[in-house]
Design an enzyme around this catalytic site. Structure first.
Site, mmCIF file in Angstrom:
data_model
loop_
_atom_site.group_PDB
_atom_site.id
_atom_site.type_symbol
_atom_site.label_atom_id
_atom_site.label_comp_id
_atom_site.label_asym_id
_atom_site.label_seq_id
_atom_site.Cartn_x
_atom_site.Cartn_y
_atom_site.Cartn_z
ATOM 1 N N HIS A 45 -1.899 -8.770 2.111
ATOM 2 C CA HIS A 45 -1.543 -7.512 2.766
ATOM 3 C C HIS A 45 -2.535 -7.178 3.866
ATOM 4 O O HIS A 45 -2.312 -7.512 5.018
ATOM 5 C CB HIS A 45 -1.454 -6.401 1.716
ATOM 6 C CG HIS A 45 -0.864 -5.121 2.210
ATOM 7 N ND1 HIS A 45 -0.245 -4.985 3.427
ATOM 8 C CD2 HIS A 45 -0.784 -3.876 1.619
ATOM 9 C CE1 HIS A 45 0.190 -3.741 3.575
ATOM 10 N NE2 HIS A 45 -0.131 -3.050 2.504
ATOM 11 N N HIS A 71 6.939 -12.696 9.501
ATOM 12 C CA HIS A 71 6.911 -11.382 8.884
ATOM 13 C C HIS A 71 8.012 -11.319 7.839
ATOM 14 O O HIS A 71 9.062 -11.940 7.997
ATOM 15 C CB HIS A 71 7.112 -10.280 9.939
ATOM 16 C CG HIS A 71 6.831 -8.901 9.430
ATOM 17 N ND1 HIS A 71 7.780 -8.148 8.781
ATOM 18 C CD2 HIS A 71 5.701 -8.145 9.463
ATOM 19 C CE1 HIS A 71 7.247 -6.988 8.451
ATOM 20 N NE2 HIS A 71 5.994 -6.954 8.846
ATOM 21 N N ASP A 117 -1.087 -8.476 13.078
ATOM 22 C CA ASP A 117 -2.396 -9.053 12.742
ATOM 23 C C ASP A 117 -2.828 -10.148 13.698
ATOM 24 O O ASP A 117 -4.005 -10.506 13.745
ATOM 25 C CB ASP A 117 -2.361 -9.605 11.318
ATOM 26 C CG ASP A 117 -2.042 -8.539 10.297
ATOM 27 O OD1 ASP A 117 -2.722 -7.498 10.315
ATOM 28 O OD2 ASP A 117 -1.103 -8.723 9.498
ATOM 29 N N SER A 139 0.822 -1.212 0.000
ATOM 30 C CA SER A 139 0.000 0.000 0.000
ATOM 31 C C SER A 139 0.854 1.259 0.000
ATOM 32 O O SER A 139 0.595 2.210 -0.757
ATOM 33 C CB SER A 139 -0.964 -0.001 1.192
ATOM 34 O OG SER A 139 -0.278 -0.150 2.415
ATOM 35 N N ARG A 146 4.156 -3.845 17.538
ATOM 36 C CA ARG A 146 2.742 -3.470 17.421
ATOM 37 C C ARG A 146 1.860 -4.529 18.082
ATOM 38 O O ARG A 146 0.819 -4.199 18.668
ATOM 39 C CB ARG A 146 2.365 -3.279 15.950
ATOM 40 C CG ARG A 146 3.148 -2.173 15.250
ATOM 41 C CD ARG A 146 2.884 -2.148 13.754
ATOM 42 N NE ARG A 146 3.266 -3.410 13.120
ATOM 43 C CZ ARG A 146 2.998 -3.728 11.859
ATOM 44 N NH1 ARG A 146 2.340 -2.875 11.076
ATOM 45 N NH2 ARG A 146 3.392 -4.878 11.359
#
Length: 466
Positions: free
Chosen positions: A302, A348, A403, A272, A357
């Site tokens: 994504h 990742h 996520d 993105s 995060r």
């Protein structure tokens, strides 16, 4: 000038700038606006780029392997992205600051403990921590810009609820091009040194209008009634949460502040972010550039990962029950792997440790929903999956990413419509993309045009070479 001398001068300049800003903030009632601060910083940044290119411009910056060309350019150093840098060991840094550091340093809402995304945007654009007054002014500015054109409202209202929320989101953002300041200024022959001004205005309008767009999509698709008005006395995250219909719970407003902040930027190489920068390099206005970025974010590899995690966790919970034993969780994880599937939310492309995060969200969950069975399952998975993945030889990085946690938090507070999660990701990612678009135009970044090769050409180049 040597690299060491340049860094010393840069540190002194930043210290002096910070000192002047601090004195100004404490001695004057008038606060510098974000646009005024960008205008002050542009000549400084231009000199910085000039100095770096003069000293290092002819130096090689890493080899390019044929495998990198076939492997999606993984790890290939090819972009300038100032807002954030992702380190394989320590995770993301926003303008040099870790997530715990920005949680501590950025201004908060009254009674809140999580950073306001307005402050994070200021940091991404300027590299500086704003004052509370500057952040409050930014909240008011975005609230004043939040209305979307009537034809965009009608466009969204005519979309069938079966059209994916991300398709509607991209459609609406692209349509905002109708009122682009930059597109109009370019048609009128604006000097290229002034491109950044109307791009700045477009980026501010873009970010400001996203809550109204997202709220309208959510209420249309899921039958949640009419959209409330933007409250000009509230911050960005409160208004977004209210438009979705959840602002009566202060905890989810705090979650949204944290969510937007930590999802805002993840350096420039993700799909993105890179798409937004690439399309912007053609001098497409920020609405067109970010509409394209949203289409990349909508891809399963994504932006859809957090809903895949939540789906997998709910299936596991249904199969083995709530409060299942560690052994039952371990067996389910193994059954996932043996079935030819991946464990979603783990691993990742860059990181080689637990995503900071993820840690930030886990700390939020420990504070607000420690007894939730699904959150407890997330904790069990965290303690079990890395060892299983290492034993199975399935991942260089067996640790959780962002996520692995975000969907569980949203679901806990009643936002259970998983197809909408990527829209929230999109609202967040606009901050990083917009900040970089402003600087790309301010510094005169050129059209991106990398060289490509065919498979036949690659074979010919390396024929008879060791």
């Amino acid at each position: 000038m040597s690299a060491l001398a340049f860094r010393s001068v840069l540190r002194q300049s930043r210290a002096s700038t910070f000192s002047r800003s601090a004195r100004f903030a404490s001695s004057s009632a008038k606060q510098t606006t974000l646009k005024e601060r960008v205008a002050e910083l542009i000549p400084v940044e231009l000199e910085k780029v000039k100095a770096v290119r003069a000293e290092h411009g002819s130096k090689a910056f890493g080899p390019v392997l044929v495998d990198q060309l076939y492997g999606g350019m993984r790890g290939l150093p090819a972009l300038i992205w100032d807002g954030s840098v992702l380190d394989a060991e320590e995770g993301i840094r926003f303008r040099g600051k870790t997530i715990p550091e920005i949680q501590d340093a950025l201004p908060k809402a009254p009674g809140g403990s999580e950073p306001l995304p307005e402050g994070l945007f200021w940091l991404l654009v300027t590299g500086e921590i704003p004052t509370q007054e500057q952040v409050d002014a930014l909240s008011k500015d975005w609230a004043a810009r939040a209305a979307i054109p009537e034809f965009v409202e009608e466009l969204l209202d005519r979309c069938p609820p079966t059209l994916h929320p991300m398709s509607q989101f991209s459609l609406a953002v692209t349509a905002l091009n109708h009122d682009s300041n930059f597109a109009k200024a370019y048609q009128q022959g604006i000097n290229k040194k002034e491109y950044w001004g109307p791009v700045f205005e477009d980026c501010m309008d873009l970010i400001a209008k996203l809550p109204n767009i997202a709220g309208r999509i959510y209420r249309n698709v899921y039958g949640r009634g009419k959209l409330p008005a933007i409250d000009p006395t509230k911050d960005y995250s409160w208004n977004l949460t209210n438009l979705l219909g959840f602002a009566e719970n202060p905890a989810i407003v705090e979650l949204m502040r944290l969510y937007i902040t930590i999802h805002s930027d993840h350096e420039g190489g993700n799909v993105s972010a890179h798409t937004g920068k690439l399309v912007g390099s053609a001098l497409s206005d920020p609405f067109l550039a970010f509409g394209a970025a949203l289409n990349g974010l909508a891809g399963p590899l994504h932006g859809l990962a957090n809903q895949e995690v939540l789906t997998w966790l709910l299936k596991m919970q249904k199969a083995i029950g709530e409060n299942a034993s560690d052994e039952a969780v371990r067996e389910y994880v193994w059954s996932t792997l043996k079935g030819g599937q991946v464990v979603p939310g783990y691993g990742h492309a860059v990181l080689r440790k637990t995503d900071p995060r993820y840690t930030a969200q886990r700390e939020f969950a420990l504070k607000h929903l420690g007894d939730d069975p699904l959150f407890k399952l997330v904790g069990q998975v965290y303690s079990i999956v890395p060892d299983v993945l290492l034993q199975a030889g399935k991942a260089k990085n067996p640790w959780p990413n962002v996520d692995a946690h975000s969907g569980v938090l949203l679901n806990y507070y009643g936002l259970s419509e998983m197809q909408f999660y990527t829209v929230l990701f999109g609202v967040s990612r606009a901050f990083g993309v917009a900040a970089q678009l402003i600087w790309d135009r301010a510094l005169g970044a050129p059209l991106e045009r990398p060289k490509s090769y065919s498979t036949e050409a690659i074979a010919k180049i390396f024929k008879n070479k060791q």
